[in-house]
Design a protein around this motif. Structure first.
Motif, mmCIF file in Angstrom:
data_model
loop_
_atom_site.group_PDB
_atom_site.id
_atom_site.type_symbol
_atom_site.label_atom_id
_atom_site.label_comp_id
_atom_site.label_asym_id
_atom_site.label_seq_id
_atom_site.Cartn_x
_atom_site.Cartn_y
_atom_site.Cartn_z
ATOM 1 N N SER A 95 54.019 34.567 32.755
ATOM 2 C CA SER A 95 53.418 34.877 31.559
ATOM 3 C C SER A 95 52.084 35.403 31.498
ATOM 4 N N THR A 96 51.349 35.231 32.584
ATOM 5 C CA THR A 96 50.053 36.159 32.781
ATOM 6 C C THR A 96 50.384 37.711 32.961
ATOM 7 N N LEU A 97 51.536 37.940 33.539
ATOM 8 C CA LEU A 97 51.917 39.449 33.532
ATOM 9 C C LEU A 97 52.354 39.735 32.298
ATOM 10 N N ALA A 98 53.117 39.288 31.219
ATOM 11 C CA ALA A 98 53.310 39.606 30.052
ATOM 12 C C ALA A 98 52.041 39.758 29.252
ATOM 13 N N LYS A 99 50.821 38.929 29.417
ATOM 14 C CA LYS A 99 49.722 39.101 28.822
ATOM 15 C C LYS A 99 48.851 40.279 29.257
ATOM 16 N N LEU A 100 48.975 40.825 30.583
ATOM 17 C CA LEU A 100 48.381 41.878 31.001
ATOM 18 C C LEU A 100 49.174 43.170 30.667
ATOM 19 N N LEU A 101 50.510 43.120 30.364
ATOM 20 C CA LEU A 101 51.305 44.199 29.908
ATOM 21 C C LEU A 101 50.966 44.417 28.610
ATOM 22 N N SER A 102 50.839 43.365 27.802
ATOM 23 C CA SER A 102 50.146 43.630 26.167
ATOM 24 C C SER A 102 48.975 43.878 26.004
ATOM 25 N N TYR A 103 47.996 43.749 27.020
ATOM 26 C CA TYR A 103 46.519 43.852 27.051
ATOM 27 C C TYR A 103 45.710 42.596 26.412
ATOM 28 N N ILE A 104 46.537 41.633 26.319
ATOM 29 C CA ILE A 104 45.890 40.242 25.987
ATOM 30 C C ILE A 104 44.913 40.076 26.933
ATOM 31 N N LEU A 105 45.230 40.280 28.579
ATOM 32 C CA LEU A 105 44.405 39.893 29.450
ATOM 33 C C LEU A 105 44.023 41.355 30.019
ATOM 34 N N GLU A 106 43.097 41.359 30.734
ATOM 35 C CA GLU A 106 42.735 42.903 31.529
ATOM 36 C C GLU A 106 42.786 42.656 33.051
ATOM 37 N N PRO A 107 43.300 43.589 33.303
ATOM 38 C CA PRO A 107 43.367 43.491 35.151
ATOM 39 C C PRO A 107 42.199 43.198 35.733
ATOM 40 N N GLN A 108 42.077 42.664 36.811
ATOM 41 C CA GLN A 108 40.707 42.454 37.528
ATOM 42 C C GLN A 108 40.899 43.254 38.548
ATOM 43 N N LYS A 109 42.155 43.788 39.031
ATOM 44 C CA LYS A 109 42.447 44.899 39.890
ATOM 45 C C LYS A 109 43.918 45.375 39.630
ATOM 46 N N GLY A 110 43.816 46.813 40.033
ATOM 47 C CA GLY A 110 45.479 47.536 39.944
ATOM 48 C C GLY A 110 45.160 48.123 38.597
ATOM 49 N N LYS A 111 46.370 48.768 38.134
ATOM 50 C CA LYS A 111 46.333 49.766 37.026
ATOM 51 C C LYS A 111 47.913 49.398 36.406
ATOM 52 N N ILE A 112 47.945 49.607 35.058
ATOM 53 C CA ILE A 112 49.164 49.491 34.369
ATOM 54 C C ILE A 112 49.394 50.835 33.718
#
Length: 273
Positions: free
Chosen positions: A45-62
């Motif tokens: 679920s954290t990954l889903a939130k990162l893919l939808s930019y509800i959360l912002e990656p701390q490292k790495g890129k999408i």
């Protein structure tokens, strides 16, 4: 094949020294139906939130269609991605089914007559055309999820993300949504579907399965390879699909079953032929 999503060295943690996702990398091709599975706390679920930019990656890129997902690009990228969330009650916006499906179209200033035609078309695609005047409290969880899916399909987006969209549904609702995803893919092969799910049976029907375990990619392959080792799955608290268990038992008895058989119904027809 053309990549539509690429995740590179993604790391995220809610606490300073505890990583939920740890250096995760994978890509998804245009038109693929990919399921992401893993036990509770694996980072799905954290990954889903990162893919939808509800959360912002701390490292790495999408990257979405080679465009980096960030604060500057999110508005443009959100015109490509639709998300169906876990709780159907939290995403029903309109006062009726018709209003809910029309919501995104209204935001795009679609002309009223054309909007009604689009709502009718996509409500029919998900089997909700006879429920347009119904209010949310008159619908089951599975029906509400179908309405959410119709609203996204109506916007003609390139990517659909299902974030545990069946986890709060009864078995009938789970099967409804599972079948609807397959129908959507059949009607529109270019639609890219990412389903973050606990539903092992759904994963077996997808094009590719990515397993997350302790914040890392444990497996990334076609379903028949991912679920080939039952004991390996048990070690990470996952099971294999029920239909595959039956196929394995038949194989032990000398009955070889076609690799393309993925459902109980297909297996029953094979046995009774």
């Amino acid at each position: 094949m053309e990549k539509i999503i690429e995740v590179k060295n993604l790391t995220f943690g809610y606490e300073k020294y505890k990583k939920i996702l740890d250096d995760v990398s994978f890509y998804i091709n245009k038109g693929e139906y990919v399921t992401l599975i893993g036990h509770n706390g694996s980072g799905k679920s954290t990954l889903a939130k990162l893919l939808s930019y509800i959360l912002e990656p701390q490292k790495g890129k999408i990257y979405i269609e080679n465009e980096e997902l960030n604060e500057k690009t999110i508005k443009n990228i959100r015109n490509k991605i639709g998300i169906v969330f876990q709780n159907p009650d939290n995403q029903f916006i309109g006062s009726t089914v018709e209003d809910d499906i029309a919501f995104g179209l209204e935001n795009r200033n679609i002309e009223q007559k054309k909007m009604k035609e689009i709502v009718k078309e996509y409500s029919k695609k998900v089997g909700m055309d006879k429920f347009l005047a119904k209010e949310p409290e008159e619908l089951s969880g599975g029906q509400k999820q179908r309405v959410a899916i119709a609203g996204i399909l109506a916007l003609n987006l390139k990517i659909m993300i299902f974030d545990e969209a069946t986890s709060m549904l009864d078995p009938e609702g789970v099967e409804e949504i599972r079948n609807l995803i397959l129908k959507m893919k059949k009607e529109n092969p270019e639609l890219t579907v990412i389903s973050i799910t606990h539903d092992i049976e759904e994963a077996y029907l997808s094009d590719r399965v990515i397993i997350l375990n302790e914040g890392k990619v444990f497996k990334n392959d076609i379903p028949s390879n991912v679920f080939s080792n039952e004991e390996e799955m048990k070690k990470i608290n996952l099971d294999i699909p029920f239909v595959l268990k039956l196929k394995n038992r038949l194989k032990e008895k000398g009955i070889v079953v076609d690799e393309n058989i993925k459902t109980i119904e297909e297996l029953a027809r094979f046995i009774c032929r």
